[in-house]
Scaffold this motif. Sequence first.
Motif, PDB file in Angstrom:
ATOM      1  N   LEU A 160      15.121   5.683  13.561  1.00  0.00           N
ATOM      2  CA  LEU A 160      14.120   6.010  12.548  1.00  0.00           C
ATOM      3  C   LEU A 160      12.727   6.068  13.158  1.00  0.00           C
ATOM      4  O   LEU A 160      11.916   6.939  12.814  1.00  0.00           O
ATOM      5  CB  LEU A 160      14.157   4.977  11.422  1.00  0.00           C
ATOM      6  CG  LEU A 160      15.282   5.118  10.400  1.00  0.00           C
ATOM      7  CD1 LEU A 160      15.258   3.954   9.417  1.00  0.00           C
ATOM      8  CD2 LEU A 160      15.168   6.434   9.640  1.00  0.00           C
ATOM      9  N   SER A 209      12.129   9.310  14.902  1.00  0.00           N
ATOM     10  CA  SER A 209      11.870  10.452  14.026  1.00  0.00           C
ATOM     11  C   SER A 209      10.414  10.519  13.592  1.00  0.00           C
ATOM     12  O   SER A 209       9.948  11.552  13.110  1.00  0.00           O
ATOM     13  CB  SER A 209      12.769  10.374  12.787  1.00  0.00           C
ATOM     14  OG  SER A 209      12.398   9.295  11.949  1.00  0.00           O
ATOM     15  N   GLY A 213      15.752  10.893   9.125  1.00  0.00           N
ATOM     16  CA  GLY A 213      14.363  10.438   9.120  1.00  0.00           C
ATOM     17  C   GLY A 213      13.377  11.587   9.090  1.00  0.00           C
ATOM     18  O   GLY A 213      12.386  11.551   8.362  1.00  0.00           O
TER      19      GLY A 213
END
Length: 215
Positions: free
Chosen positions: A43, A46, A164
């Motif tokens: 995450l 991203s 994400g």
Amino acid sequence: MHVQEWLDSVPAVAVYAMVALVIGLESLGIPLPGEIVLVSAALMSSQHSDINPIVLGACATAGAVVGDSIGYAIGRKGGRPLLAWLGGKFPRHFSEGHVATAERSFEKWGMWAVFFGRFVALLRIFAGPLAGVLHMPYWKFLIANVLGGICWAGGTTAVIYYVGVVAEDWLKKFSYVGLAAAVLVGLASMLLVKRKAKKAQQHDERDAEPVNAGE
């Protein structure tokens, strides 16, 4: 310092090293949240261009393969007494029931247990040491270990990274709409719960009336 600013200040190398270390130790047989760490790092990748998802996936795969191989060597050398010792140290994860379940999976599925065990939290911890204890041929273990590590680490990183990116773009475009929808859903849920609670209370009161009259 704001959390976002702190995340921006974390060097990419530190993220790669932490992911590889935690996943490696988990694969070795130490109960750690490897999957949570990998998902969190994916995450982050991203949202931070300096964290390369390909490098992240490669580091996670390397940690998984190396950790499992070390666990295999320790299990092969330690044998059954090692599992008994681990049961005393980590009874929640290495209880006799968990060991027996994992052992049945290995006896039934062999290499596939190592491969698919990478996707199951409990078997992910057991795979290396238990394969060594059961004297699975190392070449079989290595093939399943490498393929499982690539699919799990690489696949998880790719999926979470893509989710994400998409989620961030969606929130940028529809943040106010999403906030309004969340508020409406919350209010509707609260009113529904209150309404059901009121009906239940009225029902209980009606049921109690005949009893009181008889008394």
